[in-house]
Write an enzyme that holds these catalytic residues in place. Structure first.
Site, mmCIF file in Angstrom:
data_model
loop_
_atom_site.group_PDB
_atom_site.id
_atom_site.type_symbol
_atom_site.label_atom_id
_atom_site.label_comp_id
_atom_site.label_asym_id
_atom_site.label_seq_id
_atom_site.Cartn_x
_atom_site.Cartn_y
_atom_site.Cartn_z
ATOM 1 N N ILE A 455 0.817 -1.224 0.000
ATOM 2 C CA ILE A 455 0.000 0.000 0.000
ATOM 3 C C ILE A 455 0.845 1.266 0.000
ATOM 4 C CG2 ILE A 455 -2.000 -1.066 1.105
ATOM 5 C CD1 ILE A 455 -1.030 0.057 3.771
ATOM 6 N N GLY A 456 2.149 1.138 0.093
ATOM 7 C CA GLY A 456 2.989 2.328 0.082
ATOM 8 C C GLY A 456 4.455 1.972 0.024
ATOM 9 N N GLY A 458 8.398 4.060 0.481
ATOM 10 C CA GLY A 458 9.145 5.282 0.741
ATOM 11 C C GLY A 458 10.633 5.039 0.700
ATOM 12 N N GLY A 459 11.402 6.044 1.148
ATOM 13 C CA GLY A 459 12.848 5.937 1.107
ATOM 14 C C GLY A 459 13.391 4.876 2.039
ATOM 15 N N GLY A 461 11.511 2.027 3.213
ATOM 16 C CA GLY A 461 11.021 0.677 3.015
ATOM 17 C C GLY A 461 9.643 0.641 2.406
ATOM 18 N N VAL A 463 5.466 -0.591 2.680
ATOM 19 C CA VAL A 463 4.391 -0.731 3.659
ATOM 20 C C VAL A 463 3.324 -1.654 3.090
ATOM 21 C CG1 VAL A 463 2.680 0.462 5.075
ATOM 22 C CG2 VAL A 463 4.837 1.604 4.504
ATOM 23 N N LYS A 478 5.499 -2.132 8.071
ATOM 24 C CA LYS A 478 6.568 -1.469 7.319
ATOM 25 C C LYS A 478 7.834 -2.312 7.381
ATOM 26 C CE LYS A 478 8.676 2.969 6.352
ATOM 27 N NZ LYS A 478 8.616 4.423 6.574
ATOM 28 N N ASP A 574 11.121 15.434 8.461
ATOM 29 C CA ASP A 574 10.628 15.136 7.113
ATOM 30 C C ASP A 574 9.107 15.288 7.062
ATOM 31 O OD1 ASP A 574 11.012 14.515 4.442
ATOM 32 O OD2 ASP A 574 10.881 12.352 4.752
#
Length: 726
Positions: A455-456, A458-459, A461, A463, A478, A574
């Site tokens: 579902i996602g 990022g930098g 890892g 998710v 995650k 962030d």
């Protein structure tokens, strides 16, 4: 033409200094990077393509790099095709690459050409790199894209002067930072005639402004051109063999206080080499008569007609004089003016008639560094800052002392090979405060990390949506990327801090898994998705957020950050819409603590964050503070109001950076233009004005202390909500 002045001086000196000028200039070369053929520029200069080049002076190109062509020609330099050399192609890479040149020894002008146009397999605003030559660091954390965007220019030229010894070569190393690329369009190496030397020995030092002593600018120094001004235009003479060889002189109009006073913005804390060139008229007058004048730098007399008379060698008058100025100022002051003045006591000659022009060079500090603080973007309430931008047009070094900027890219899969492989082992008391999952439980919950449950990303890892407790509880899992230092840091922060604390506006940590080199965190599942996704309209799964919903989300984010700052002493580092999650009731939850730092340990050698959200003062100082989060929060507020991304390459050039576009409209009284079209029929005028006032305070550029605390932001946003209710 603008180049005529330099041609005249250099050729005259070279003709008298060498019986064979061509020998002195052997090894000069102009490289059209990324080009497979040779070209002639509009000024007649010959450029050699670096693909399959046959030149004794370009020895090799090392490292992995590719050639690329500019995708959109409308971003190129205007004019016919020859005027676009060397801006049609580039050499580009996401890893380190270098050029090795072997010109003749001597003083060399080293000039780099950059045009931050879109290139194949690259994105604008991702170029971020350093340039080193030998032990000199010429550029660090340099982004031609951001510089050109801020300055409203198409291309940037950086120019340096270095000395090349016998049997030495120029190794020019381009080093991109993590998740970024380096590129170069053109490289020029140009010999400086020996009698026009910028360097000298101990017996021929440069007079220091305000002191009786002289200082030697030796061969272990690097010079960076700050400004070169042609005061008077001279018709271009016929100069055989030297046409279009030397650096360009520009008739840049500076701030003129009197007819003979100029102000040049420079960085505080550096030494500056100033060379003043006398005009032919002045030299003729001084040969036969006393011309009464004083030269002042920073209001101190550094030269006069008496000095000139004493320096005569028979009838030969020095064609130029050199000075060394040291700039000092308050530690918070980054820019000051170097003031050059001419005071004449002759009614028939004015100041502009005395000189043809002057040059200002910055000298490397500590022998090897030309790094200086980043010039801050202009603040709407700081009218003096445009001076900073004029300076950067000719000399932008995006450097932050010894900092490295790491730009986080949410969809990037690239990893740094040098990142630590060390895992963070939780302490025993931390293990007791959160649930520890086995790897088999995690694999069962995610169906062996099924791509369908992703579902996602990022930098740090990926998710996954998962089910635990026999399918009774939906969670977000995650999985940190292997060898990711940021992932290891978030893992550590999560199990050490978030496991023992709860807040309505922070994503709750349920547990963790640390087994077989895996680092996995288990959070509450947020059914509302990310704020970034909810701001995208139209959406198949979501309706557009109302103004009241958006205001409540803003208040929730502010409360979560206030809790982090005040209760935990943690700086998130962030803050962005991707890292704000929404539950099924649209309650905002702050997530992703991969860049979080404790407030007492926020002096970093590495600047990290996401481009478009990073606090300019953080880049400038290298110090992450709570006010850095406040700035990023201000960008999030703008996204919520405008419904736009922080940086959007698909928009016209003057609208790509949200903060710049929004400021221009706010300052011109066009606040209504920045309000999302989905909100214009429901927001009250008073509510929007109050909201924009909060945004402006959060985005205060030059003085971060003027930004509100997050507690103050909560109060102010609640007032905005009340105004909307009324």
């Amino acid at each position: 033409m603008l180049t005529s002045l330099l041609f005249l001086w250099f050729s005259t000196i070279a003709a008298g200094s060498s019986s064979n000028p061509a020998e002195e200039f052997a090894g000069d070369i102009s490289i059209d990077c990324g080009s497979a053929g040779n070209s002639t520029a509009g000024n007649g200069r010959q450029w050699l393509g670096d693909v399959d080049i046959n030149s004794p002076y370009l020895l090799r190109i090392e490292g992995f790099s590719t050639t690329s062509t500019v995708l959109r020609k409308n971003l190129l330099i205007s004019g016919d095709d020859s005027d676009r050399v060397p801006y049609r192609t580039a050499r580009i890479s996401r890893s380190q690459f270098s050029y090795a040149f072997g010109p003749n020894p001597g003083q060399k002008i080293l000039r780099f050409h950059f045009i931050p146009a879109p290139y194949k397999d690259s994105k604008g605003f991702e170029d971020l790199f350093s340039v080193e030559v030998g032990y000199f660091t010429l550029l660090r954390n340099f982004s031609a894209s951001l510089a050109a965007q801020a300055l409203g220019v198409n291309s940037i030229v950086k120019e340096f002067c270095l000395y090349l010894g016998d049997n030495e070569k120029f190794d020019i190393v381009f080093s991109p930072l993590l998740n970024s690329y380096a590129f170069i369009n053109g490289i020029e190496i140009i010999s400086v005639p020996s009698s026009f030397s910028y360097f000298g020995d101990d017996d021929n030092g440069v007079q220091v402004v305000g002191q009786k002593s002289k200082v030697s600018v030796d061969y272990n120094t690097a010079l960076e051109l700050i400004h070169r001004l042609s005061v008077r235009q001279i018709n271009d003479p016929s100069i055989d063999g030297f046409d279009h060889t030397y650096p360009v002189w520009v008739s840049q109009k500076l701030s003129v206080v009197k007819n003979s006073t100029w102000r040049v913005p420079v960085d505080v804390g550096f030494r500056y080499f100033v060379r003043l060139h006398f005009s032919g008229i002045a030299l003729k007058i001084m040969e036969y008569d006393d011309l009464m004048f004083d030269v002042l730098i920073n209001e101190k007399i550094v030269h006069s007609n008496v000095d000139i008379m004493n320096e005569r060698d028979g009838k030969n008058i020095p064609k130029y004089v050199d000075y060394l100025a040291v700039t000092r100022g308050h530690k918070k002051q980054s820019i000051c003016d170097l003031v050059i003045s001419l005071h004449l006591y002759d009614e028939f000659v004015d100041g502009n008639g005395l000189v043809d022009g002057f040059e200002v060079f910055k000298l490397s500090n500590n022998g090897v560094i030309l790094a200086s603080p980043n010039p801050l973007p202009p603040d709407h309430d700081a009218p003096h800052l445009p001076y900073v931008y004029w300076y950067v047009i000719t000399s932008l070094v995006v450097v932050v002392f010894s900092l490295v900027i790491v730009v986080r890219e949410p969809q990037s899969n690239q990893q740094s090979e040098s990142q630590s492989e060390t895992q963070s082992e939780p302490q025993s008391n931390e293990k007791q405060l959160s649930r520890r999952f086995s790897l088999s439980e995690i694999e069962s919950a995610t169906r062996n990390f099924s791509h369908k449950l992703l579902i996602g990303e990022g930098g740090c890892g990926q998710v996954y949506k998962g089910m635990i407790d026999n399918g009774r509880t939906i969670v977000a899992i995650k999985r940190m990327k292997p060898h990711s230092s940021e992932g290891a840091h978030e893992f550590s922060i999560g199990i050490k801090t978030l496991s023992e604390l709860r807040h309505d506006n922070l994503v709750s940590l349920i547990g963790y898994c640390e087994e077989d080199r895996e680092m996995i965190l288990v959070y509450d599942y947020m059914a509302g998705g990310t704020l970034a996704d909810r701001l995208k309209v139209p959406q198949e799964n979501y309706s557009s957020l109302t103004w009241m919903q958006r205001l409540n989300i803003c208040i929730g984010i502010a409360r979560g950050l206030d809790y982090l700052h005040d209760r935990l002493g943690i700086i998130h580092g962030d803050v962005k819409t991707v890292n704000i999650l929404l539950d099924k009731n649209l309650v905002a939850k702050i997530s992703d603590f991969g860049l979080a730092q404790h407030a007492d340990s926020s002096n970093l050698k590495t600047v990290r964050g996401t481009m478009g959200y990073i606090d300019p003062h953080y880049i400038y100082t290298g110090r992450l503070t709570k006010k850095s989060d406040v700035y990023s929060f201000g960008v999030v507020l703008l996204e919520i109001l405008c419904g736009r991304l922080a940086i959007n390459q698909r928009l016209p050039e003057n609208q790509r950076v949200l903060t710049t576009w929004a400021r221009e409209n706010i300052n011109s009284g066009n606040v209504d233009r920045i309000v999302s079209s989905h909100l214009r029929n429901e927001v009250s005028e008073n509510s929007v004005k109050a909201f924009v006032a909060v945004v402006e305070r959060c985005l205060h550029y030059s003085e971060p202390e003027q930004r509100p605390t997050m507690a103050e932001a909560v109060v102010q946003l609640v007032q905005v909500l009340e105004l909307q209710d009324t």
